[in-house]
Each structure stands twice: as structure tokens, then as C-alpha cells.
Design an enzyme around this catalytic site. Structure first.
Site, mmCIF file in Angstrom:
data_model
loop_
_atom_site.group_PDB
_atom_site.id
_atom_site.type_symbol
_atom_site.label_atom_id
_atom_site.label_comp_id
_atom_site.label_asym_id
_atom_site.label_seq_id
_atom_site.Cartn_x
_atom_site.Cartn_y
_atom_site.Cartn_z
ATOM 1 N N HIS A 460 0.832 -1.204 0.000
ATOM 2 C CA HIS A 460 0.000 0.000 0.000
ATOM 3 C C HIS A 460 0.866 1.253 0.000
ATOM 4 O O HIS A 460 0.529 2.256 -0.622
ATOM 5 C CB HIS A 460 -0.947 -0.005 1.193
ATOM 6 C CG HIS A 460 -2.047 -1.004 1.024
ATOM 7 N ND1 HIS A 460 -3.077 -0.799 0.146
ATOM 8 C CD2 HIS A 460 -2.249 -2.222 1.561
ATOM 9 C CE1 HIS A 460 -3.882 -1.849 0.174
ATOM 10 N NE2 HIS A 460 -3.397 -2.721 1.030
ATOM 11 N N ARG A 567 -11.138 3.852 -3.727
ATOM 12 C CA ARG A 567 -10.862 3.107 -2.483
ATOM 13 C C ARG A 567 -11.492 3.909 -1.344
ATOM 14 O O ARG A 567 -11.010 4.996 -1.002
ATOM 15 C CB ARG A 567 -9.358 2.977 -2.263
ATOM 16 C CG ARG A 567 -8.655 2.004 -3.202
ATOM 17 C CD ARG A 567 -7.199 1.826 -2.796
ATOM 18 N NE ARG A 567 -6.548 0.723 -3.490
ATOM 19 C CZ ARG A 567 -5.734 0.888 -4.531
ATOM 20 N NH1 ARG A 567 -5.484 2.088 -5.002
ATOM 21 N NH2 ARG A 567 -5.172 -0.168 -5.111
ATOM 22 N N ARG A 603 -15.760 1.297 -4.682
ATOM 23 C CA ARG A 603 -15.585 -0.028 -4.093
ATOM 24 C C ARG A 603 -16.022 0.024 -2.640
ATOM 25 O O ARG A 603 -15.661 0.944 -1.910
ATOM 26 C CB ARG A 603 -14.116 -0.445 -4.162
ATOM 27 C CG ARG A 603 -13.870 -1.822 -3.557
ATOM 28 C CD ARG A 603 -12.444 -2.255 -3.713
ATOM 29 N NE ARG A 603 -11.551 -1.532 -2.819
ATOM 30 C CZ ARG A 603 -10.237 -1.695 -2.794
ATOM 31 N NH1 ARG A 603 -9.663 -2.544 -3.634
ATOM 32 N NH2 ARG A 603 -9.483 -1.026 -1.961
ATOM 33 N N GLU A 699 -9.962 -10.903 -7.254
ATOM 34 C CA GLU A 699 -8.696 -10.887 -6.527
ATOM 35 C C GLU A 699 -8.339 -12.257 -5.959
ATOM 36 O O GLU A 699 -7.219 -12.482 -5.539
ATOM 37 C CB GLU A 699 -8.794 -9.897 -5.360
ATOM 38 C CG GLU A 699 -9.078 -8.486 -5.797
ATOM 39 C CD GLU A 699 -9.314 -7.548 -4.630
ATOM 40 O OE1 GLU A 699 -8.435 -6.741 -4.354
ATOM 41 O OE2 GLU A 699 -10.395 -7.633 -4.011
ATOM 42 N N ASN A 722 -2.967 -6.873 -7.640
ATOM 43 C CA ASN A 722 -2.087 -6.869 -6.451
ATOM 44 C C ASN A 722 -2.417 -8.073 -5.569
ATOM 45 O O ASN A 722 -1.548 -8.839 -5.172
ATOM 46 C CB ASN A 722 -2.275 -5.594 -5.620
ATOM 47 C CG ASN A 722 -2.156 -4.355 -6.462
ATOM 48 O OD1 ASN A 722 -1.509 -4.377 -7.505
ATOM 49 N ND2 ASN A 722 -2.790 -3.276 -6.039
ATOM 50 N N ASP A 723 -3.691 -8.197 -5.247
ATOM 51 C CA ASP A 723 -4.083 -9.326 -4.408
ATOM 52 C C ASP A 723 -4.098 -10.628 -5.199
ATOM 53 O O ASP A 723 -3.721 -11.678 -4.679
ATOM 54 C CB ASP A 723 -5.456 -9.061 -3.778
ATOM 55 C CG ASP A 723 -5.331 -8.169 -2.548
ATOM 56 O OD1 ASP A 723 -4.405 -8.412 -1.748
ATOM 57 O OD2 ASP A 723 -6.127 -7.227 -2.405
ATOM 58 N N ARG A 733 2.087 -9.399 -0.306
ATOM 59 C CA ARG A 733 2.428 -8.266 -1.165
ATOM 60 C C ARG A 733 3.356 -7.239 -0.535
ATOM 61 O O ARG A 733 4.076 -6.547 -1.235
ATOM 62 C CB ARG A 733 1.150 -7.578 -1.672
ATOM 63 C CG ARG A 733 0.268 -7.026 -0.603
ATOM 64 C CD ARG A 733 -1.143 -6.760 -1.119
ATOM 65 N NE ARG A 733 -1.292 -5.392 -1.611
ATOM 66 C CZ ARG A 733 -2.445 -4.864 -2.017
ATOM 67 N NH1 ARG A 733 -3.545 -5.617 -2.014
ATOM 68 N NH2 ARG A 733 -2.520 -3.647 -2.436
ATOM 69 N N CYS A 769 -7.591 -3.068 -12.264
ATOM 70 C CA CYS A 769 -7.311 -1.886 -11.448
ATOM 71 C C CYS A 769 -6.151 -2.113 -10.499
ATOM 72 O O CYS A 769 -5.834 -1.252 -9.687
ATOM 73 C CB CYS A 769 -8.549 -1.443 -10.675
ATOM 74 S SG CYS A 769 -9.121 -2.647 -9.467
#
Ligand code: PEP
Ligand code: MG
Length: 837
Positions: A460, A567, A603, A699, A722-723, A733, A769
Site C-alpha cells: 500500500h 478506495r 468499491r 482478486e 495486487n491481491d 504483497r 485496477c
């Protein structure tokens, strides 16, 4: 007549001692001033108050200052710096015991003796008690102790009755008992059911608790100093033996370790011998950063002037903040141990021990009890300890003040929910890692670049650095933390190169790169608002990932076609209660307004994992990334989801809105969430908003493989690479050690993306995304697999649009098909580089 000053941690104790002494002389009152306690009930000593007391006690013949223990001595020394030069010459700091010494001093002063005599009499005041009781040597009670230290029983009458076994040892560590050995000593002392005390014979220090890091540190123990340890209680003997054995092992410090500047670290060297060398980390946010090194840990946020909410509530705040910082420190310690070895990780033990320091916590508790707010109590108590370190004569130990201030600031930030460290300084920010909140506070106008010891490019912190347009290199290893504050640093966040103290030629090359990148960016910016269409005429929407209205403005500014991911976590984190629908609606509306009618994809809350909510109690999880996060968390806390969906639906009546659910694993989860969305539509009134589209994040690998089963229930899916990569490759990650593994171009991950595109079968739109979407090299790959929307950091939009424009779908589809059959990410990247030529 000589005046007296009583310096004592407790005001009540000082007054009682003075009253007792006054009983002894009735006829000639001696000027006695008290500088004791921070207020009526708070223990502590204050140099300014002592200086004032000294001035008040002086009648021209000078002043004798009597002190109780530890910091009282340091504060008195500091006070001497504050009094007028001529007065300072007339002041004697007297090492006598407080009560006996004060009585003797009062008598002697009343008799008209000078300050030296007064002090000598005070020091000798123990003699009566000693001759009456004798000196119960450790040897009498424990012959073994005498064997180890035959002198212990005879020396230092001022120490009084040793409570149990004792022993002496000499410090052999090159830098004395600095942070790490001191932390080992404290940890050892705490292992036993015993009260363990220690003193420095070399400086004649008082006995202090060996379980308190702050007390041990102010012993000022240097190499060659002789220290004495004693203990009482059930395991007294074991405790003394344990400490002596530890000292014999030089407190487990590796012989070469004290040369702090010179270690080789996992990610490179950052000592002065390596100045000018190019070090390589993981590229995390593109751009060139040049500026002086800056460590944010030491920057303490401002303490607001707010009233206490009561002792219990304020103390709970302290405990919560300590727990949060403890968790952070354990995490950083873990990654340091993994990346750089135990010796480096041990530095965090000192920080952890401070969070547990009985002396410190007692002080904080007393201040909270006296009506101070948690932040004020914490900052005053830690300020006291830091000042004690700062007042030490040895430079090496004095430097520990920075350690205390860093941990103190960390806790203070936790107390205040403050993100300031990243925003508060300028230059190249160097830190072990940044929490999402800290990274969110980065200000590109202030921070030229970020260097992190840990973390990977999809953490993050890295995502947020990109979002803020701050160049960043991560996973550099613990050695980067040793770069001195103010050292010139140049970094390239696109290649991962870092140079400390770059020679002029290297600096010039970095500047040239910066100019070339700026020119490329300018070209892309000039065309950013135009749609991104492939060479063969297929439109690929390029949206932005946003986490605030400011991000949304940046997105509009950089030509984003939509917000492909809003987000919403940042509206929920760093506060004590959830925002209600009204507040959320206002925040989402601000984002929609900033995008001026372009679609926003909201989201629902994606918390849990590394983003816990203060106001939603959560059971500790061994594997938070595999735990109650994303949609699982929302379904477990339906009130939160209900309120959020209501806000989203209301907004959808005003603007084009998509809603999507994160971390969905099963169709059942999706259907439950959809039913709650239907409820929200009913509650909002006005029927189903015409432009409302519903989607889910892809994800979880299992969900990706089941795309066809989800497809009838959604309008679109958005792949969170990412996930997805994290779960597909079983590589956390944020774990720097695995950063090389967790690459979205791994053919295994690409196959999952391919499975999503096939499962969607053209009926459901497929977006990406995750961070892979912003990787310009990967754009042909994703487009070739069938992705028709990319959502990236706002500042990446122009570059990604250019990459789409350079793509021909026929070639891209062929490249993508070949990539699926390759062995690893490196091979895929080589293929992409080849195809791009
Ligand atoms: C992802 O996982 O790729 C994603 C976009 O979600 P986040 O990074 O917020 O977890
Ligand atoms: Mg995700």
C-alpha cells in the site's frame, strides 16, 4: 548562611523531609527550597524549577543541592547550566542520601559552616546508621556473591543494605551499554521473578532498576566501567547470574556490530565507503528524486490542547496506541531479522522495551491521573526521558535521545491518528516502511522521493507513493536507515537506483534523466484528455484509482476517462467512529464532482488485513490477508455495509456510479451483497438509479477461475492484480523478501487474467485496477488478453494512454498468447521488451 535545595521526584516526600529536618533546628531557620515533582501529585523533576529554587535559596554564601535518584541528578546538573555564572560557582551538588543528608545539612548550615562542610557532613550522615546496623554485606548472605565480587560488600556505604546476592562486572562493549546491549540487559532482568538493580561504580551512580530501559540507559555505562548488579526475590540468584553471564557475552553483541555505519545490508551498503555507489532496490514509483536524506520517525506531531476525557478513557487510549505501535514494531523487527539478520533487528527491541518501560508508564499514568490528556501525558513523560538522554555527557549515549523521540513520536501519532510524518519534512524520506496512513500523507511538493528499507512495489505504501507522484524505491534493506540525515541522495523510482552522496557527474546524469522524463510526460500530458485508442481502432478506457477528492481532481487533471476504483477505506480509517451515510455521500459526491460527470466506480469497504478499523473490534488473525477482509468483513458487519450502500445509491441518483465488491470468493457472497444493495435501493427511494452498474473485484484465484458463474450477476469485473498475484503466488504483497516473486506478469497470474476474460465471454466487461494496469510495458499484454479498461494512479493516466495508442491488438493478442506459455515473469518481461522494439 548556606542555602539548601531539595530535588526530589515527589513533592510530598520533599516537603515531609524538609519538615522533619526543620524539627531539628528551631532557632536559626535555614533557607531550604523545594524543587520536587512536576506538580502536586506527578512524580518527576524539572531543571527550570531547580534553577529557580537555587536562585531563591542563595543568600550569598552559596547553595547545597540534595537530590534523590536517577533523573533528579541529571536535572540538577542541567539546572546548573541555567543559573547565572556567578551563582553557579557557589552551588554544590551533594551526593548525600536525601533524608539523612538533609537533616545533617540543615544542622551544619544553621551552625554557619560553608557549603563544602555542609555537603561533607551530609555525605557522612549515613555513618550513624551504618555503625548501628553494620553493613550487611552480600557476602554474609551469599558467599558466592562475594567470590564473584569480593569488593561488593565493602564498597559504597551509601548503597545501604544490599537486598540479596550481588556481583560486579566490567562493560566490554565498544560503545558501552548503548541501545541494543541495554535492551538485552533489561530483557534478561525481566526474565526472573526478582527485583534486579544495577549501578555504575565508574560514575558513582545510584542503584536503578535493571528492568527499566530508561533507568539503565542513564547509568552512562561505557566500555571499561565497572557495574554492580544486585537482586532480591525468589529468583534473585538466577537473575544476578543471568546478568553476569550476559555481560560476559558482551550482551550478545557481535564484535563487528558496533561500527554502525559500516554494515552490508540485504539491499545494499549505505555507509560512507559506499558514497557515490549506485545501489539497487525495487522500483516502486517512477520519477527522479534528488534531495537531502530525512528520517521522519523523529518528527513529533503537535500535541493539541484538548481536555482529558477522564483518567480511564485517556489511559485506554495510551494502551491502544502502545498496542498499535507494538504491532508495527514487531512487523518491522520481523522483516529486519529476515532481511538483515538478528543483530540489526535487535535495535527494535530497545524500541519495544521502551513501550513497556515501567518507569515511563508510571509517569504517564500519574500524569493521566492528574488530569492530562493521553497525548499530553505521553509527550511530557517521554520528553523527560529524552531530555535525560540528551543531558548525558557521553555523545554515543546522548544520541539515544533520537531513539526515544522516534518511538515517542510514533506512539503520539498513533494517539492522534496523525499521518504527519510524511508530510512534515522535505527531501528524500527514509523509513523502514510507511503505514498506509503515513503514505497517504505524502506531499510531492515536500517529499522529493521515498526510500524504504522494506515493503514491495505492490504494498500500500508503494501504491500511495505512486498516487501522490512521489518517486520511491523500496526493499532496500535495513542499511538504508543508516544514511545520515542531510546526506545528499539521488534516486530513480523507475529503475530502483539509489545513490548516496552522488558525485557531480552522477548527479548531472540523474538531472538529465529527470529532464528527459519530464519532456516525455509533457508530450503525454498534452494528449491525456483524448481517448486512448489502439492502432487498430479499439478504445481502451483508462481510468484512475482514487482514494480522496484530491486524487479525483488529479485524475481529472491527468485526463482520466473515469475513476475505475474509488478506495473508500480512507474515509473509514484513522477515526473513532464510522462515517454515516450523509458524510459518505458528501465525500463520494465531492469525488464525482471533481470528475465532472465521468463515471466513478465506488468499491465498498475493503478493510481487515493490514487495514484494521479502530471502532470495529477484530480478533487477532494469524494470517490477516487470508482472514476477515473485503466483502467478508462487510458481511460480518452488515450495518457498515448497509450505510455505505445507501450513500452509494443516493449518489447514483445524481451521477454515473458503479459499485463493486472487493475480495469476493463465492457466488453466495456476491448474492448476499447484491441483496443488501437492493435493500439500499428501496431505502433510498426513487427506484433503481438508471446509471448504477454493479461489479466485483477479481482478486481471489478461485473466483477468477469461476468467472462464468459470477457473470450473470454482474455488469463488470475488475481484476485486482495486487491481491490476485499475492494469492496466486502465495507471496505476501508487502514482504520485501518476496517482492521479486509477486509480479503480475508471472504466467500463472496471466493465466488467471486470461481465465477471467474468457469467463466473462464478452457479456461482462473486464477491467484491471491492480498495479499491473499502470505498468506501461504490460499494457499490450492486458489488452491482448481482452481487458478493455485500465485503472491506474492518476499521474500514470497520460503514460498508459500513450502505451495503449502504441498497441496493435493483433500483435498484442499474439504476444499475450505466447506469454501464457512462458516459464516466469522474467521471460514475459523479456518477451514484452522484444515485442516493444
Ligand atoms: C488489488 O488488489 O489489485 C487492488 C486494486 O486492491 P487493493 O490494492 O486496494 O487491495
Ligand atoms: Mg485488493
Amino acid at each position: 548562611m548556606v542555602g539548601l535545595v531539595v530535588v526530589c521526584h515527589s513533592r510530598a516526600l520533599a516537603r515531609a523531609a524538609v519538615a522533619l529536618a526543620a524539627e531539628v533546628v528551631h532557632d536559626r531557620p535555614v533557607p531550604v527550597e523545594v524543587a520536587a515533582g512536576l506538580d502536586e501529585t506527578t512524580f518527576g523533576t524539572d531543571a527550570v524549577a531547580i534553577a529557580d529554587a537555587v536562585a531563591a535559596a542563595d543568600r550569598g554564601d552559596g547553595v547545597v543541592v540534595l537530590m534523590d535518584l536517577g533523573s533528579a541528578v541529571l536535572s540538577a546538573e542541567l539546572a546548573l547550566e541555567l543559573v547565572a555564572d556567578d551563582l553557579r560557582e557557589r552551588v554544590v551538588l551533594c551526593p548525600a542520601p536525601l533524608v539523612e543528608g538533609l537533616v545533617a545539612a540543615v544542622v551544619t548550615a544553621a551552625a554557619g559552616f560553608g557549603r563544602r562542610e555542609v555537603c561533607d557532613e551530609a555525605v557522612a550522615a549515613m555513618a550513624g546508621k551504618q555503625s548501628h546496623l553494620g553493613a550487611p554485606a552480600a557476602a554474609e548472605e551469599d558467599p558466592a556473591a562475594a567470590e564473584e565480587d569480593p569488593a561488593a560488600a565493602e564498597e559504597d556505604p551509601a548503597a545501604g543494605a544490599a537486598p540479596g546476592p550481588s556481583a560486579a562486572f566490567t562493560v566490554t562493549n565498544a560503545h558501552g551499554l548503548h541501545a541494543r546491549p541495554a535492551a538485552r540487559l533489561v530483557a534478561e532482568a525481566r526474565r526472573f521473578d526478582a527485583a534486579v538493580e544495577i549501578r555504575n561504580r565508574g560514575t558513582g551512580s545510584p542503584w536503578v532498576s535493571a528492568s527499566s530501559l530508561s533507568r539503565v540507559a542513564v547509568l552512562g555505562a561505557l566500555r571499561g566501567h565497572e557495574l554492580e548488579v544486585r537482586a532480591s526475590g525468589a529468583q534473585a540468584r538466577e537473575a544476578v547470574d543471568g546478568v553476569v553471564a550476559l555481560a560476559a557475552r558482551a550482551f550478545d553483541e557481535e564484535p563487528a556490530e558496533p561500527d554502525v555505519g559500516g554494515q552490508e545490508a540485504a539491499g545494499g551498503r549505505f555507509d560512507s565507503a559506499a558514497d557515490g555507489l549506485v545501489q539497487l532496490g525495487r522500483p516502486a514509483s517512477p520519477g527522479i528524486g534528488i534531495g537531502p536524506a530525512w528520517h521522519p520517525g523523529a518528527a513529533a506531531p503537535r500535541v493539541p490542547d484538548v481536555a482529558s476525557r477522564g483518567e480511564a478513557a485517556e489511559w485506554r487510549r495510551i494502551e491502544d496506541a502502545l498496542a498499535a505501535v507494538r504491532r508495527d514494531l514487531h512487523r518491522v523487527r520481523g522483516s529486519t531479522a529476515r532481511d538483515a539478520g538478528e543483530a540489526h533487528a535487535a535495535i527494535f527491541d530497545a524500541h519495544l522495551l521502551l513501550l513497556d518501560d515501567a518507569d515511563l508508564l508510571a509517569d504517564v499514568r500519574a500524569r493521566v491521573g492528574a488530569g492530562a490528556s493521553a497525548p499530553r501525558a505521553w509527550s511530557a513523560a517521554t520528553g523527560r526521558i529524552a531530555a535525560e538522554f540528551g543531558a548525558l555527557p557521553q555523545e554515543y549515549l546522548r544520541a539515544r535521545e533520537a531513539d526515544v523521540r522516534a518511538v515517542a513520536a510514533q506512539v503520539l501519532r498513533a494517539l492522534l491518528g496523525d499521518t504527519a510524518p510524511a508530510a512534515a519534512g522535505s527531501g528524500v524520506l527514509i523509513a523502514p516502511d510507511l503505514t498506509p496512513a503515513e503514505a497517504a500523507g505524502l506531499d510531492a511538493g515536500q517529499v522529493a522521493g521515498v526510500l524504504l528499507a522494506f515493503g514491495g512495489p505492490t504494498s500500500h505504501a508503494a501504491i500511495l507513493a505512486r498516487a501522490r507522484g512521489v518517486p520511491a524505491v523500496v526493499g532496500l534493506g535495513a542499511a538504508v536507515l543508516e544514511v545520515p540525515v542531510g546526506a545528499p541522495v539521488a534516486l530513480d523510482g523507475g529503475t530502483g537506483e539509489v545513490v548516496v552522496a552522488p558525485p557531480d557527474s552522477v548527479l548531472a546524469a540523474f538531472r538529465e534523466r529527470a529532464v528527459a522524463q519530464a519532456a516525455r510526460r509533457e508530450r503525454a500530458r498534452a494528449r491525456a484528455a483524448a481517448p486512448a485508442v489502439t492502432r487498430d481502432g479499439v478504445r481502451v478506457a483508462v481510468g484512475a484509482n482514487v482514494g480522496s477528492a484530491a486524487d479525483a481532481r488529479a485524475a481529472a487533471d491527468h485526463g482520466a476517462d473515469l475513476a475505475g476504483l474509488v478506495r473508500t477505506e480512507f474515509l473509514f480509517l484513522r477515526r473513532d467512529a464510522a462515517p454515516d451515510a450523509e458524510e459518505q455521500l458528501a465525500a463520494y459526491r465531492e469525488i464525482a464532482d471533481a470528475l465532472g460527470g465521468r463515471r466513478i466506480t465506488v468499491r465498498t469497504l475493503d478493510v481487515g488485513g493490514d487495514k484494521p478499523l479502530r471502532y470495529v473490534p477484530a480478533a487477532a488473525e494469524d494470517n490477516p490477508y487470508l482472514g476477515v477482509r473485503g466483502i467478508r468483513h462487510s458481511l460480518e458487519h452488515p450495518a457498515l455495509l448497509r450505510e455505505q450502500l445507501l450513500a452509494i445509491v443516493r449518489l447514483a441518483h445524481e451521477a454515473p456510479v458503479s459499485v463493486m465488491f472487493p475480495m469476493v470468493s463465492t457466488v453466495d457472497e456476491l448474492l448476499r451483497a447484491r441483496r443488501m444493495l437492493d435493500d439500499a435501493v428501496t431505502r433510498a427511494g426513487g427506484g433503481a438509479p438508471a446509471g448504477l452498474r454493479v461489479g466485483m473485484m477479481m482478486e481471489v484465484p478461485a473466483a477468477a477461475l469461476k468467472t462464468a458463474a459470477f457473470a450473470p450477476h454482474v455488469d463488470f469485473v475488475s481484476i485486482g492484480t495486487n491481491d490476485l498475484a499475492q494469492y496466486a503466488l502465495a507471496a505476501e504483497r508487502g514482504n520485501a523478501a518476496l517482492a521479486g516473486l509477486s509480479d503480475g506478469t508471472d504466467p500463472g497470474v496471466l493465466r488467471l487474467i486470461d481465465a477471467v476474460c474468457r469467463g466473462a465471454g464478452g457479456r461482462v466487461e473486464v477491467a484491471v485496477c491492480g498495479e499491473l494496469a499502470g505498468d506501461e510495458a504490460a499494457v499490450p499484454l492486458l489488452a491482448g488478453l481482452g481487458v478493455r479498461e485500465l485503472s491506474v494512479a492518476p499521474r500514470s493516466v497520460p503514460g498508459v494512454k500513450e502505451a495503449v495508442r502504441a498497441t496493435g491488438l493483433d500483435v498484442a493478442a499474439d504476444v499475450a498468447a505466447r506469454a501464457l506459455d512462458l516459464a516466469d515473469a522474467a521471460a514475459v518481461r523479456a518477451l514484452l521488451a522484444d515485442a516493444g522494439r
